[in-house]
Design an enzyme around this catalytic site. Structure first.
Site, short mmCIF file in Angstrom:
data_model
loop_
_atom_site.label_atom_id
_atom_site.label_comp_id
_atom_site.label_asym_id
_atom_site.label_seq_id
_atom_site.Cartn_x
_atom_site.Cartn_y
_atom_site.Cartn_z
N SER A 45 -1.20 -4.17 -4.70
CA SER A 45 -0.48 -5.17 -4.32
C SER A 45 -1.35 -6.41 -3.85
O SER A 45 -2.54 -6.07 -3.02
CB SER A 45 0.79 -4.96 -3.11
OG SER A 45 0.03 -4.76 -1.92
N ASP A 46 -1.03 -7.62 -3.98
CA ASP A 46 -1.71 -8.67 -3.17
C ASP A 46 -1.26 -8.48 -1.64
O ASP A 46 -0.36 -7.64 -1.36
CB ASP A 46 -1.59 -9.89 -3.58
CG ASP A 46 -2.58 -10.95 -3.14
OD1 ASP A 46 -3.44 -10.64 -2.37
OD2 ASP A 46 -2.75 -11.95 -3.85
N TRP A 47 -1.98 -8.86 -0.86
CA TRP A 47 -1.76 -8.61 0.57
C TRP A 47 -0.15 -9.27 1.20
O TRP A 47 -0.35 -10.42 1.11
CB TRP A 47 -2.77 -9.14 1.65
CG TRP A 47 -3.94 -8.06 1.71
CD1 TRP A 47 -4.31 -7.55 3.10
CD2 TRP A 47 -4.66 -7.16 1.02
NE1 TRP A 47 -5.25 -6.68 2.76
CE2 TRP A 47 -5.34 -6.40 1.61
CE3 TRP A 47 -4.40 -6.99 -0.66
CZ2 TRP A 47 -6.18 -5.28 0.84
CZ3 TRP A 47 -5.30 -6.11 -0.94
CH2 TRP A 47 -6.18 -5.15 -0.54
N GLY A 54 2.31 -9.02 -0.82
CA GLY A 54 3.05 -9.12 -2.19
C GLY A 54 4.05 -8.15 -2.47
O GLY A 54 4.76 -8.09 -3.57
#
Length: 746
Positions: free
Chosen positions: A265-267, A269
């Site tokens: 995941s993006d931070w 996200g």
């Protein structure tokens, strides 16, 4: 004697003992066993709690391992232009290390502008070595999102508007990184094409456009580059966040492309435990944070894939099939990276890396305009050179979001010129304008004091007065890494240069006929003064070796060979996202804060749009000049008719007709003369960078197969190459077509 016999017996027993110990090595630790066998053995030894723990972060940039089994933690680092300095375990503040400086490499727009796959491999190898030396096993980069609007604050981290070019450049970058036992985490998958409302934007795009424009670079990264990690994007698609999106992750990435790595995941996200379980997310990072500067403290046990996931399993509400799939991927990552005994040691801030940074910068700088051959600067004739502009002195490695760095050094353009000229010519400096005098990001401080309280009029008057008596004037301006410019989590307000730089440039142009404008940016900018200025250089963010790279181009030590990876429009009205009024989208009225953005332009992004609308842009895709000239011969094809699956090779002679060596990028575009579905006028399907000495000629051959003739038929959900007539166009840019030849697909 009995003691001697006992010792002898003990020595005789040692080989047997060693053999027994060797046999007792568990399969997952036996490097001679196939990776998949080791994965299954390790998986069988894990408890439920250990499995769940592997799927989420334990600190800002790491996830746990399994200490009792000797499975190490996973440590990530922001890229893609250098290795981020260390932060505290659970805070964004700097950890205060004194040995975490790095080489700052040029931004990825510069790499894309090189159109050089070997330079891309060098980039990946070098940054991978830096990550490995810092004992990171995942580099959060590179980025390959398509350039849809010049206002996107994060375009400088990506590789331009064309999916083919981005795909060719990302593959060797990944291979270079991963040769060091460091995973390249390709981002941001997918459709993350602007920054404003990035957490709440829901992209509405047809399948054909998705497959032909926005996915090919990611597909190349996975199927050719063999990327070990993919990062989901913040935005939504089909009303699901992309970090846990059934269609993008399960159906396409892991289904159609057979991706066997981890989805990260993006931070911040991740938004839903159920979707995170079912829809393809493997590792959750940074939840309840904006990914940049703030977030909940020590919240890791409450992450969506932490205790909430464990509780659902214990209650029998979900099974463990998805969990085991996630853990297999995480274990596979470990065996490929920090459990690989063949992993090199890496290197940090080596001479070779700084040299690579300089070479990448030189290869990517683009000569946009050079009337009357003002460039290169002749220092034998010039007694006085004036440099004007804040970007001549401002550090650019600090700021811009998560790609901000703590570089070991950053040589400014002004200092690079002074170093190269070495006192043979007087080099003067005038500020010209004041932009953003600050120099701090996330605790990294440049130490520069750029404050200047003089009025804009006083700054311009000073520059003009000196310009009148200078032999050359070099204006070095453009954008910077401040919020609202080339910076994560914000977009630009418009196409114009900030800080009233147009006024400064026009005043200098009136004062001196040998004005060179150097635009430092990761985006296109408006140039209303273009006809008043003889020379314009697109210099990008060049990193540690910025001054050396730029000086080598301006003074002719290196012949520029870069070409634009995206179109420079005259105005925003020439960009379809703005012409069709679809940027930045329309907020819903249901109180959800979701913003729907429709990609109504479809396939027609960048040069595909200007071709279709017959627009003459400021500078076209693929444009870039040289200090020499090149003559193209007639293009030939080794076949006039091909069948499905057959390749065809196009060959053209290129001769250096100028007075010095140089490199030319030969571009191949394909045009489908008759199609059942609308298609762009032409599309890039091949290129080759050829280096030629003065007077030298070479035959340049580019081979394509029927994939290059295909379009995605969304009604059939398959790629189709329709029989019929095609045309191959050979050019020096998307608008400078030198020759063409027709061929037929039976």
């Amino acid at each position: 004697m009995d003691i001697i016999k006992s010792i002898a017996c003990a020595f005789l027993f040692l080989p047997a003992l060693a053999n027994a110990q060797q046999q007792e090595v568990p399969v997952y630790l036996d490097n001679s066993k196939p990776v998949e066998e080791r994965v299954e053995d390790a998986l069988s030894r894990l408890t439920l709690e250990e499995k769940v723990a592997l799927t989420h972060a334990q600190s800002k940039f790491s996830s746990t391992g399994v200490p009792r089994l000797g499975i190490p933690e996973c440590w990530t680092t922001d890229g893609p232009h250098g290795i981020r300095p260390e932060v505290l375990w659970d805070e964004w503040d700097q950890a205060g290390w004194t040995n975490d400086s790095c080489v700052a490499f040029p931004a990825l727009t510069c790499l894309a502008a090189s159109w050089d796959t070997e330079i891309a491999r060098l980039y990946g190898k070098s940054i991978g070595e830096e990550a490995r030396y810092r004992n990171k096993n995942m580099l959060l980069g590179p980025g390959v999102n398509i350039y849809r609007t010049p206002l996107n604050g994060r375009n400088f981290e990506y590789m331009g508007e064309d999916p083919y070019l981005a795909g060719r450049m990302v593959v060797p970058y990944i291979q270079g990184v991963q040769a060091n036992g460091v995973a390249a985490c390709v981002k941001h998958y997918a459709l993350n094409n602007h920054e404003v409302n990035r957490h709440t934007t829901n992209v509405i795009v047809d399948d054909r456009t998705l497959y032909e424009i926005y996915l090919p670079a990611f597909k190349a990264a996975v199927t050719e580059g063999k990327a070990w990690a993919i990062m989901g994007a913040y935005n939504l698609y089909k009303n699901e966040h992309n970090c846990h999106n059934q269609f993008l992750l399960n159906n396409i990435l892991k289904g159609e492309w057979k991706f066997d790595g981890v989805v990260v995941s993006d931070w911040g996200g991740t938004h839903d435990t159920g979707e995170a379980i079912r829809n393809g997310l493997d590792m959750e990072f940074g939840s309840w944070t904006n990914g940049l500067s703030n977030g909940s403290s020590n919240a890791y046990d409450n992450y969506y894939l932490a205790l909430p996931y464990l509780q659902l399993i214990r209650e029998g509400k979900v099974g463990t099939e998805e969990l085991d799939n996630k853990v297999r991927r995480i274990l596979r990552l470990a065996f490929r990276t920090n459990m690989n005994p063949q992993r090199p040691y890496g290197a940090l801030c080596s001479d070779e890396h700084f040299d690579a940074a300089r070479r990448i910068g030189e290869a990517g700088i683009v000569l946009l305009q050079n009337r009357d051959n003002v460039l290169p600067i002749d220092t034998d004739q010039a007694k006085r050179i004036l440099v004007v502009g804040e970007n001549a002195i401002k550090m650019m490695t600090v700021g811009g979001g998560s790609s901000s760095l703590k570089a070991k050094y950053e040589l400014s353009p002004l200092d690079g010129l002074k170093k190269r000229i070495n006192g043979r010519t007087e080099v003067l400096y005038a500020r010209g304008y004041v932009g953003d005098p600050t120099g701090e990001y996330n605790g990294v401080i440049t130490g520069q004091n750029l404050r200047d309280d003089r009025s804009p009029e006083a700054l311009i008057d000073e520059a003009v007065e000196i310009a009148r008596t200078a032999d050359y004037v070099i204006f070095i301006g453009g954008l910077n890494k401040s919020t609202g410019q080339d910076c994560e989590d914000s977009d630009r307000a418009g196409l114009a240069l900030p800080y009233d730089q147009d006024r400064v440039i026009r005043a200098l142009a009136a004062a001196n006929k040998k004005l060179i404008v150097v635009n430092i940016s990761g985006n296109a900018v408006a140039m209303p003064w273009l006809k008043e200025v003889p020379a314009v250089v697109q210099a990008w963010y060049l990193g540690s070796e910025a001054g050396n790279a730029l000086a080598s181009i301006l003074l002719g030590d290196v012949n520029p060979s870069g070409k634009l990876p995206f179109t420079f429009p005259n105005a925003l009205e020439e960009v379809p996202a703005h012409k069709l009024n679809t940027y930045p989208g329309k907020p819903r009225e249901d109180g959800s804060h979701i913003v729907d953005v429709e990609y109504n332009e479809g396939l027609f992004v960048g040069y595909r749009w200007t071709d279709k609308e017959k627009i003459r842009p400021l500078f076209p895709f693929g444009h870039g000049l040289s200090y020499t000239t090149f003559e193209y011969g007639k293009v030939t094809a080794d076949k006039k008719v091909i069948k499905a699956g057959e390749p065809v090779t196009f060959t053209v002679s290129v001769r250096n007709t100028g007075k010095r060596e140089g490199a030319e990028i030969v571009q191949l575009y394909i045009s489908d003369k008759k199609s059942s579905l609308p298609r762009p006028v032409k599309e890039l399907k091949g290129f080759s960078k050829v280096r030629l000495q003065r007077g030298e000629a070479k035959q340049v051959s580019i081979t394509v197969n029927t994939d290059a003739l295909s379009f995605f038929d969304d009604s059939k959900h398959e790629w189709v190459a329709e029989p019929g007539e095609f045309e191959a166009l050979i050019g020096a840019s998307s608008t400078d077509i030198r020759d063409r030849i027709k061929f037929e697909l039976k």
